[in-house]
Structure formats: structure tokens, C-alpha cells
Write a protein that holds these residues in place. Sequence first.
Motif, PDB file in Angstrom:
ATOM      1  N   LYS A 271      20.553 -20.181 -17.782  1.00  0.00           N
ATOM      2  CA  LYS A 271      20.464 -19.276 -16.646  1.00  0.00           C
ATOM      3  C   LYS A 271      20.228 -20.076 -15.366  1.00  0.00           C
ATOM      4  CE  LYS A 271      18.085 -15.163 -14.943  1.00  0.00           C
ATOM      5  NZ  LYS A 271      16.942 -14.235 -15.132  1.00  0.00           N
ATOM      6  N   GLY A 272      21.050 -19.828 -14.373  1.00  0.00           N
ATOM      7  CA  GLY A 272      20.952 -20.572 -13.126  1.00  0.00           C
ATOM      8  C   GLY A 272      21.799 -21.836 -13.105  1.00  0.00           C
ATOM      9  N   LEU A 273      22.542 -22.096 -14.196  1.00  0.00           N
ATOM     10  CA  LEU A 273      23.336 -23.328 -14.267  1.00  0.00           C
ATOM     11  C   LEU A 273      24.404 -23.366 -13.174  1.00  0.00           C
ATOM     12  CD1 LEU A 273      24.119 -25.997 -15.635  1.00  0.00           C
ATOM     13  CD2 LEU A 273      25.544 -24.683 -17.225  1.00  0.00           C
ATOM     14  N   GLU A 274      24.992 -22.196 -12.880  1.00  0.00           N
ATOM     15  CA  GLU A 274      26.025 -22.147 -11.839  1.00  0.00           C
ATOM     16  C   GLU A 274      25.455 -22.640 -10.503  1.00  0.00           C
ATOM     17  OE1 GLU A 274      28.135 -19.089  -8.792  1.00  0.00           O
ATOM     18  OE2 GLU A 274      26.623 -18.394 -10.223  1.00  0.00           O
ATOM     19  N   ALA A 275      24.271 -22.096 -10.155  1.00  0.00           N
ATOM     20  CA  ALA A 275      23.634 -22.507  -8.897  1.00  0.00           C
ATOM     21  C   ALA A 275      23.236 -23.978  -8.949  1.00  0.00           C
ATOM     22  CB  ALA A 275      22.399 -21.643  -8.627  1.00  0.00           C
TER      23      ALA A 275
END
Length: 312
Positions: A271-275
Motif C-alpha cells: 500500500k502506497g507503493l505507487e506514491a
Amino acid sequence: MSLEVFSYESLVHAVSGAMGSVTAMSVFFPLDTARLRLQVDENRVAKSTPAILAEIIKEEGLLAPYRGWFPVICSLCCSNFVYFYCFHSLKGSYLKGHQSTPSTDLLMGMAAGIVNVLVTTPLWVVNTRLKLQGSKFRNADIRSTNYSGIFDAFAQIVRNEGVGALWNGTFPSLLLVLNPAIQFMIYEGLKRQLKKGAPRELTSIEVFIIGAVAKAVATTVTYPLQTIQSVLRFGQLNESTEKSKLMSSLRTIKSLLVNRARRYGVFGLFKGLEAKLLQTVLTAALMFLLYEKIASCTFRVMGLQNAHHKRR
């Protein structure tokens, strides 16, 4: 000139790396804010970087994405100075003028990472707290903090939680020395492939691309541990009663990973890997570009341009 532990060349690399990282982080800082909020605030619905940044600005103000900029920049400057200095001085002392190999880059990167973690973790604990202070969380269990600045945060953490709290997240951080080690191994390896034995200065686009590729691989491989590191640094967990700090750290990391996977599935670990990828890849690419240019200009002024390119 031989690159020894206390050499001017190591200092040039350290200053260049610190200046490059500070400039790059300042440019892409809002992306890091989005990444950290996604990692720590588990109940937040927004999952994309633009969406969470829009939420933060709407709820907390236009400057909210830059909250905690100063302590982060201070920590990053110190951290990259230590890392670049250790990496190049240890590598130079070990190689003594010979060309490096991927295994050498990985080993020296891990050694530099361990020194960096032990020295700079307190700075990262404080900047994580300051960056999240005043945020509007979806998770009601998160306790609010009230620090007036870097020194007040240090004082309050030591007074209320003990000196050891300044090293919260040290164990996953030590495991995460693989991140910069893998990054530098890939980066240096790609540089050698592009040069193919000919001492030359890489173009700006070449440096930017290989810096981005190296960081993307390293970040994806180690991301679940980075999430746990952020949670531990934020200091919202109950104190463990175990006497063994090592076993306590291992159980805490395992518990956080398992709980997150059970609650959100395997993809919850990312979770949050894209950012994180958007921020860290762009930041690392720009950082390496600035680092190479600053170091190259400095060595050119010193009359060491050829030696610099041959060694790398």
C-alpha cells in the motif's frame, strides 16, 4: 590519487550526494508526504497519489504537503553525506584503484548502509513524527503529538519514551540497507556497461535513466519493510515487555507484516507503493544526475577528471 578513508575525494562525493539529494527531495517532497500518509494511516480510502494529495490540501491547507520539510531535508542531508562518504571511502580503500564488481558494490553498499542507519536513525524518527504532526488521520487509534520543532521533538521523545525510542525502527532499517546497496550495485553496474571500458562522462539522460531503474528495482523489492519502518518510527505501538530487544523486534516486524496481510491481503503490504515509486524513482534519478554533475565539475576543477571516470 588513492581514495582513502579520510580523503578529499570522499568528501567531494559526500557533499555532491548530499546536495543532489536535498535538491531532488525538495522538488518531489509532496509525493513523499502522500507515500508516508498511505503507509501509516491504514484507514484512508484514497489510494492514488493525486487523490491523497488533493485530500490533504483540502483538509489541511495548501502547504500541508510540505509539512515537515525542514527536518526531512536536515535528516536527508546528513544521511546521504554519511552514506556517500562511507560508500566511496570503503570502496576506494578496498579496491585500491582497481575496477569494481557488482559483488563489491553490494558489499560496500551494505557496510555504508549499516553505518548510516546507526548514526542517523534518531533524525529520521524525529522527522517522521514532525511530518505527520497535525495530520487528519482516518485511523482513530493514532495519538496526536505536539512538538514545536526538531529539538523539542528530541527532548519530548527522550523524556516520555526513553533514549531508545530515538532508534525505533532500527532493526528493519538495518534489513533495509539492502535498498541502497541494491540501488548502488545496479547503478554502478549499468554505468560500467554504458562506458564499456572507455573512460567518459555519461550524458544527463543516461544518468537519469539508470538512476531511475536502479531505485525502482530496489524500492519494489524492499517496500514491505519500508512500510513497517515508517510505522515503527511513528511510535504508535504498545511497548513490548520482552527482555530481548532482537526477539522483540523480530516478533514486532512479523506481527505487523502478518496483520497487514490478513487485513488487506498480500497487496496491502505494498500500500502506497505507487506514491513511493513515483517519489523515490524521480527523486533518485534527479539526485544521481545532480550528484554526477556536481562531482564531475569539482573533480574537473581539481584536475582529477580522468582518474574519477576510470575508477568508476
